[in-house]
Design a protein around this motif. Structure first.
Motif, PDB file in Angstrom:
ATOM      1  N   TYR A 285       0.842  -1.196   0.000  1.00 39.84           N
ATOM      2  CA  TYR A 285       0.000   0.000   0.000  1.00 39.84           C
ATOM      3  C   TYR A 285       0.876   1.244   0.000  1.00 39.84           C
ATOM      4  N   PHE A 394      -7.903   1.641   7.301  1.00 41.28           N
ATOM      5  CA  PHE A 394      -7.733   1.279   5.897  1.00 41.28           C
ATOM      6  C   PHE A 394      -9.068   1.439   5.184  1.00 41.28           C
ATOM      7  N   TYR A 444      -5.815  -6.373  10.630  1.00 45.38           N
ATOM      8  CA  TYR A 444      -6.331  -6.448   9.262  1.00 45.38           C
ATOM      9  C   TYR A 444      -6.924  -7.830   9.016  1.00 45.38           C
TER      10      TYR A 444
END
Length: 497
Positions: A285, A394, A444
């Protein structure tokens, strides 16, 4: 702009022979080539190198930026570095022109950015429907008039130096009876109305990236979108990046691949020593456009391929339409074929967002090894964690859920989860080593590693795991160190490197 560092190996110092631009510095080496830690932006060789010199020069030079004087009858060490660095020849009569006009394109800085939807302003005169798809796109629908008029603009100007070239790429979708153009205006820095230059690019010109150059003085660039007709217009993103005027995208030698929906994939290939394996690294990312892992992969010595994509905010986890995914597979296959390698001579790797690229396309190609850090596999679950486990950590995961899961509900979460897990369950990994470093308390995807162990249906598959305590981003240094160590172990044990 960067100072362009040139390594010149010859008999006569170019500083005394040619006119050298202010932004170019020539380092002359006559008979003695002294090793340096830096990597030169360009190298020119006017004489043959012996084996020791070739080793020194190879370590100090970049691929796609190595030139040999036309007519030089290269010996074996010189020809070897010429091939491995994807060399080119240049005639003596062209050197002065190269220094004045072409050397500026070999700058070291890689820079690109994307204007996301929350930077878009809608023209006050538009009376149609406006809807925002998270941070992915803005949709307009209505009557834009009979003539091209400003319909949207991007807040935040792009700086433009004298002699600098900037490339723009617009991601959009539209109805057939809607026409558009892109307007770009350059104003002198520090002013609001001192217009230096202006451009207007038609829909036909927008089929390829457009390039503008700073000519008169330092300025800033303002971009706006014009439209006419009636129908729907989806404005996804405007990308701008430093242009190298045709010698590579992002990096010298970098390649750009694009789908019919205007989605881009970037790749950079370095042949290394042209011996197995081909090591592929998927970037993680990032909001700044470019590649990751160049210096790490270069140190391995083997051929390597860097892959990056810049859809959504920070990247789209490498999943997409059938066309997008087939293009990704073709990029890897093409470089395997270029080297004459087979899948068992391939390693796919990546950390965090890059892990899903490795695993997902590993299901198609079945490489010798998958080396991943901080794996993210349950993509629907990652979006679900945004609400309580990782608020605002995110948000792109929600855009991905909406686009590829088909909504924001439990069914969409399962759909997106199964997009990857179904492939894993139906792939024979019996000849693949799966090497994973993961975080125990990952916010995550905390279940990725353990679920991977239970979902693999391949007899004889080898899995190596290393767990570290912390959330997803709590110990990136520890993950990276183990990741590099495993790369070196596989290269040594399986390929004798």
């Amino acid at each position: 702009m960067d100072i362009i560092k040139i390594l010149q190996i010859g008999n006569e110092d170019w500083n005394e022979k040619y006119t050298i631009p202010e932004n170019v510095k020539v380092y002359f080496c006559g008979e003695n080539i002294v090793p340096q830690k830096q990597i030169f932006d360009i190298a020119f060789v006017e004489r043959n190198l012996d084996e020791q010199e070739a080793k020194i020069v190879y370590a100090m030079t970049a691929t796609y930026a190595f030139f040999a004087l036309d007519g030089l009858d290269m010996n074996e060490p010189t020809n070897d570095i010429y091939v491995r660095r994807m060399g080119q020849t240049i005639s003596e009569k062209d050197i002065q022109d190269f220094l004045l006009n072409d050397a500026r394109n070999y700058f070291a800085t890689v820079y690109g950015e994307k204007f996301i939807p929350n930077t878009i302003g809608i023209a006050q005169g538009f009376r149609g429907k406006i809807s925002w798809q998270g941070n992915y796109s803005v949709s307009l629908e209505g009557d834009y008039g009979d003539h091209l008029n400003q319909i949207a603009f991007w807040r935040g100007n792009v700086p433009l130096e004298v002699g600098q070239a900037v490339e723009f790429w617009l991601e959009y979708k539209k109805s057939e009876n809607v026409s558009i153009s892109l307007s770009i205006k350059e104003f002198a820095t520090g002013t609001l109305d001192d217009l230096i230059n202006s451009w207007c690019f038609s829909e036909e010109e927008l089929q390829n990236p457009i390039i503008i150059e700073g000519t008169r003085t330092r300025g800033s660039v303002f971009c706006s979108l014009n439209a006419c007709g009636r129908g729907k217009l989806d404005v996804v993103a405007l990308h701008d990046r430093y242009s190298r005027r045709g010698i590579g995208t992002l990096m010298v030698g970098g390649e750009r691949h694009v789908t019919s929906e205007r989605e881009e994939i970037f790749s950079y290939f370095d042949p290394g020593d042209m011996k197995p394996p081909l090591a592929v690294y998927f970037s993680g990312y990032k909001t700044r456009e470019g590649f990751e892992g160049y210096y790490m992969m270069r140190k391995l010595g083997c051929p390597f391929l860097l892959i990056a994509e810049q859809r959504f905010e920070g990247g789209g986890l490498y999943i997409g339409s059938k066309e997008f995914e087939n293009l990704m597979i073709n990029i890897i296959d093409d470089h395997l074929n270029k080297l004459g390698f087979y899948p068992e001579q391939l390693i796919l790797s990546g950390i965090s967002m890059g892990s899903i690229g490795s695993i997902y396309y590993g299901c198609h190609i079945r490489p010798h090894a998958l080396i991943v850090g901080k794996p993210v596999i349950s993509l629907g679950g990652i979006a679900q964690n945004e609400r309580l486990k990782r608020p605002k950590g995110f948000p792109s995961s929600l855009d991905l859920l909406n686009k590829y899961g088909g909504g924001m509900d439990e069914k969409a979460i399962q759909t997106l989860d199964n997009k990857v897990w179904d492939k894993i369950r139906n792939t024979d990994f019996s000849h693949t080593k799966i090497i994973v470093a993961y975080m125990y308390e990952d916010d995550y995807d905390a279940t990725a590693y353990n679920k991977l162990l239970t979902e693999l249906n391949s007899a004889g598959v080898q899995v190596y795991g290393k767990g570290l305590h912390g959330r997803h981003n709590d110990n990136s240094a520890g993950i990276a160190a183990w990741f590099k160590g495993q790369y070196n172990r596989v290269l040594k044990e399986d390929y004798g490197r």
